[in-house]
Scaffold this motif. Structure first.
Motif, PDB file in Angstrom:
ATOM      1  N   ALA A  84      43.198  37.228  47.789  1.00  0.00           N
ATOM      2  CA  ALA A  84      42.901  38.463  48.527  1.00  0.00           C
ATOM      3  C   ALA A  84      43.903  39.563  48.180  1.00  0.00           C
ATOM      4  O   ALA A  84      43.554  40.753  48.161  1.00  0.00           O
ATOM      5  CB  ALA A  84      42.908  38.193  50.029  1.00  0.00           C
ATOM      6  N   TYR A 126      42.852  41.133  44.876  1.00  0.00           N
ATOM      7  CA  TYR A 126      41.719  42.014  45.182  1.00  0.00           C
ATOM      8  C   TYR A 126      42.204  43.336  45.780  1.00  0.00           C
ATOM      9  O   TYR A 126      41.694  44.409  45.458  1.00  0.00           O
ATOM     10  CB  TYR A 126      40.802  41.281  46.159  1.00  0.00           C
ATOM     11  N   GLU A 131      43.226  46.736  43.758  1.00  0.00           N
ATOM     12  CA  GLU A 131      42.227  47.758  43.453  1.00  0.00           C
ATOM     13  C   GLU A 131      41.734  48.434  44.724  1.00  0.00           C
ATOM     14  O   GLU A 131      41.646  49.660  44.788  1.00  0.00           O
ATOM     15  CB  GLU A 131      41.054  47.128  42.699  1.00  0.00           C
ATOM     16  N   TYR A 132      41.426  47.632  45.752  1.00  0.00           N
ATOM     17  CA  TYR A 132      40.811  48.191  46.965  1.00  0.00           C
ATOM     18  C   TYR A 132      41.713  49.232  47.631  1.00  0.00           C
ATOM     19  O   TYR A 132      41.237  50.265  48.121  1.00  0.00           O
ATOM     20  CB  TYR A 132      40.496  47.077  47.958  1.00  0.00           C
ATOM     21  N   PRO A 179      40.526  43.794  52.610  1.00  0.00           N
ATOM     22  CA  PRO A 179      41.373  42.625  52.339  1.00  0.00           C
ATOM     23  C   PRO A 179      41.996  42.067  53.619  1.00  0.00           C
ATOM     24  O   PRO A 179      42.140  40.845  53.767  1.00  0.00           O
ATOM     25  CB  PRO A 179      42.442  43.169  51.388  1.00  0.00           C
ATOM     26  N   LEU A 206      35.374  40.241  51.383  1.00  0.00           N
ATOM     27  CA  LEU A 206      35.786  40.906  50.150  1.00  0.00           C
ATOM     28  C   LEU A 206      34.579  41.513  49.445  1.00  0.00           C
ATOM     29  O   LEU A 206      34.666  42.608  48.857  1.00  0.00           O
ATOM     30  CB  LEU A 206      36.507  39.910  49.231  1.00  0.00           C
ATOM     31  N   ALA A 213      34.005  45.407  48.551  1.00  0.00           N
ATOM     32  CA  ALA A 213      33.629  45.905  47.226  1.00  0.00           C
ATOM     33  C   ALA A 213      32.442  46.862  47.329  1.00  0.00           C
ATOM     34  O   ALA A 213      32.394  47.896  46.642  1.00  0.00           O
ATOM     35  CB  ALA A 213      33.294  44.739  46.297  1.00  0.00           C
ATOM     36  N   VAL A 271      29.157  40.656  42.547  1.00  0.00           N
ATOM     37  CA  VAL A 271      29.478  40.721  43.984  1.00  0.00           C
ATOM     38  C   VAL A 271      28.373  40.072  44.811  1.00  0.00           C
ATOM     39  O   VAL A 271      28.638  39.252  45.707  1.00  0.00           O
ATOM     40  CB  VAL A 271      29.691  42.184  44.420  1.00  0.00           C
ATOM     41  N   MET A 318      38.822  42.814  41.495  1.00  0.00           N
ATOM     42  CA  MET A 318      37.963  42.472  42.625  1.00  0.00           C
ATOM     43  C   MET A 318      37.033  41.302  42.307  1.00  0.00           C
ATOM     44  O   MET A 318      36.820  40.424  43.151  1.00  0.00           O
ATOM     45  CB  MET A 318      37.133  43.689  43.049  1.00  0.00           C
ATOM     46  N   THR A 319      36.485  41.280  41.104  1.00  0.00           N
ATOM     47  CA  THR A 319      35.468  40.262  40.800  1.00  0.00           C
ATOM     48  C   THR A 319      36.050  38.883  40.540  1.00  0.00           C
ATOM     49  O   THR A 319      35.448  37.878  40.918  1.00  0.00           O
ATOM     50  CB  THR A 319      34.621  40.696  39.597  1.00  0.00           C
ATOM     51  N   PRO A 321      38.771  37.260  41.890  1.00  0.00           N
ATOM     52  CA  PRO A 321      38.956  36.496  43.135  1.00  0.00           C
ATOM     53  C   PRO A 321      37.636  36.044  43.757  1.00  0.00           C
ATOM     54  O   PRO A 321      37.536  34.911  44.255  1.00  0.00           O
ATOM     55  CB  PRO A 321      39.690  37.483  44.046  1.00  0.00           C
ATOM     56  N   LEU A 322      36.609  36.899  43.714  1.00  0.00           N
ATOM     57  CA  LEU A 322      35.312  36.521  44.269  1.00  0.00           C
ATOM     58  C   LEU A 322      34.708  35.347  43.491  1.00  0.00           C
ATOM     59  O   LEU A 322      34.167  34.407  44.088  1.00  0.00           O
ATOM     60  CB  LEU A 322      34.361  37.719  44.232  1.00  0.00           C
TER      61      LEU A 322
END
Length: 488
Positions: free
Chosen positions: A88, A91, A94-95, A237, A343, A347, A370, A455-456, A458-459
């Protein structure tokens, strides 16, 4: 200090590093420092998990001390928390570019991990209580981070509920200190029945209030109202770890008091067990119904957490090895799935600004990674094989169907099934509309909006875990079975 003092490292290191991070204004250097801190923290916890360590930091009296220990339960929670906190955090690099004051966010995000490690490794009730309050205070800034009036109100609600719940736990601590041989956690409990003679009903009432208090953090009725208010207003997050991890702080406290102080034998078959099972069942159904009706995506996910964490509480209050196994598996699997969902929601908000469920049509074409991970997490929460959620719900159902629980167990299993259907009702339409928006939808307006790898990745890793745990649960099953074998 002796060699066991190494146990202090994962407790203090994130706090010290977090303070340094708070003064780092350069984004690249700050992100590198956060990443290094979370990786080192994970390495330290994995190292501690290979052995047994006990360390007393401060001895106030012969019965009151700040002490830490690495037993099987602590290792399970600590490893899970550190892994998810790292993902997280990556992620969030970026967020948080579209949020104000990222340095402050990462400072408290990192420091909160130290509080969680203190909670996991607590060796007695005094240490657990102080760590529990410490966790609340350090996570409060994550809730109110945006500084909007709505966020501040939600933060105050979170603080008020949490402090009240912890206060009930503190009251119980006074009683347990009088009737337990020690308040150091021991598998099976430390209750002295000779000292307790004549006061059994009083202690049952006190234990019940403690469970209500610690159940607040886990979102159990009647102290659940803070959760759907606080989680949606936090940065995504923070919402992810608040929902997937911080709620488990209440679960840790409930496990320690129930299985390591009072003891399951004292509670089994009493009005307290039946009442707590009933409250857990009510919360499962209520959370699912409220999620089904909610139109705001993050609040829908928050209500889902109210329901799904009470699956854990249902399993724990069965006071049976199968229920315990299902509960701890649900702890891990819910943390994985709910982090994916929050998350993923973050996104979507970051790339499109869309916050309501009805706005998500066609997103599967614009953000395929996502939405595919969102779909996998949804299947896991519902309990569809071969995802991880099926395994935990299987053991919870097996525990509830044991003849010891009679009608209440059957009702509980039935509600779990109804909740699974409601979960499908509030998650699958999102996935369906994202990939199949309908003939009337304007496909020409679609553009690729997939977020970057921060972001992608961790997902994707969390989604792979949701499938891997479902297909190969044996390692985790053995770990939890070893924990329950010592307790029961």
């Amino acid at each position: 200090m002796n060699g066991n003092a190494i146990l202090l490292f994962p407790l203090l290191f994130p706090v010290i590093a977090g303070i340094v991070i708070g003064f780092q204004k350069q984004e690249k250097q700050r992100n590198l420092l956060v990443f290094a801190t979370l990786v080192i923290e994970l390495g330290a916890v994995l190292y501690l998990s290979m052995g047994e360590y006990t360390f007393t930091l401060w001895q106030m009296t012969d019965r009151l001390a700040l002490a830490y220990h690495t037993d099987g339960l602590a290792k399970l929670f600590a490893c899970m928390i550190c892994i998810i906190w790292l993902l997280a955090g990556i992620y969030a690099f970026e967020y948080m570019k579209h949020e104000q004051k990222p340095a402050r966010f990462f400072m408290f995000y990192t420091m909160s991990l130290g509080a969680l490690m203190s909670l996991c490794f607590s060796a007695n009730m005094m240490t657990l209580y102080l760590s529990y309050e410490y966790m609340t205070l350090l996570t409060l800034p994550l809730v109110i981070h945006t500084g909007t009036p709505e966020a501040v109100r939600a933060g105050m609600k979170y603080l008020g509920y949490s402090v009240f719940g912890a206060g009930l736990g503190l009251m119980g601590f006074f009683f347990l200190n009088s009737y337990c041989d020690t308040t150091t956690f021991m598998p099976g409990g430390t209750l002295n029945l000779e000292l307790l003679a004549g006061n059994e009903n009083v202690l049952l009432a006190v234990y019940f209030l403690m469970m209500i208090g610690f159940g607040c953090k886990a979102g159990m009725f009647p102290l659940h109202a803070w959760l759907p208010t606080a989680h949606p207003v936090a940065p995504s997050p923070a919402s992810a770890v608040l929902s997937g991890i911080i709620t488990k702080g209440g679960v840790i406290a409930i496990i320690r008091v129930t299985y390591y102080l009072v003891g399951p034998d004292f509670i089994r078959g009493t009005w307290v067990q039946n009442t707590l099972l009933t409250l857990a069942i009510i919360t499962v159904f209520m959370g699912s119904m409220l999620a089904y009706k909610e139109k705001l995506l993050k609040r829908r996910l928050a209500y889902s957490t109210v329901s799904q964490v009470s699956y854990v509480l249902f399993g724990l209050f069965l006071l049976h090895p199968l229920g315990f196994l299902g509960a701890l598996m649900q702890v891990v699997f819910h943390a994985v799935a709910k982090n994916i969902l929050f998350l993923g929601a973050g996104a979507i908000i970051y790339k499109t600004g869309k916050t309501f469920v009805y706005e998500l049509k066609g997103l599967g074409k614009e953000m395929p990674i996502v939405m595919w991970t969102f779909a996998i997490a949804s299947l896991s929460l519902i309990g569809i094989p071969p995802t991880a959620g099926f395994v935990s719900k299987w053991y919870l159902a097996q525990g509830g169907l044991q003849p010891d629980f009679g009608t209440l167990g059957l009702v509980g299993v039935a509600v779990l099934m109804v909740s699974a259907l409601l979960t499908a009702g509030y998650l699958l339409p999102i996935v369906s509309a994202a990939f199949f928006p309908g003939k009337d939808f304007d496909y020409g307006s679609l553009k690729k909006k997939e977020p970057n790898y921060l972001m992608t990745v961790p997902l994707i890793l969390l989604a792979l875990a949701a499938v891997a745990f479902g297909a190969f649960p044996q390692c985790l099953t053995d770990w939890i079975t070893n924990i329950s074998g010592v307790i029961f």
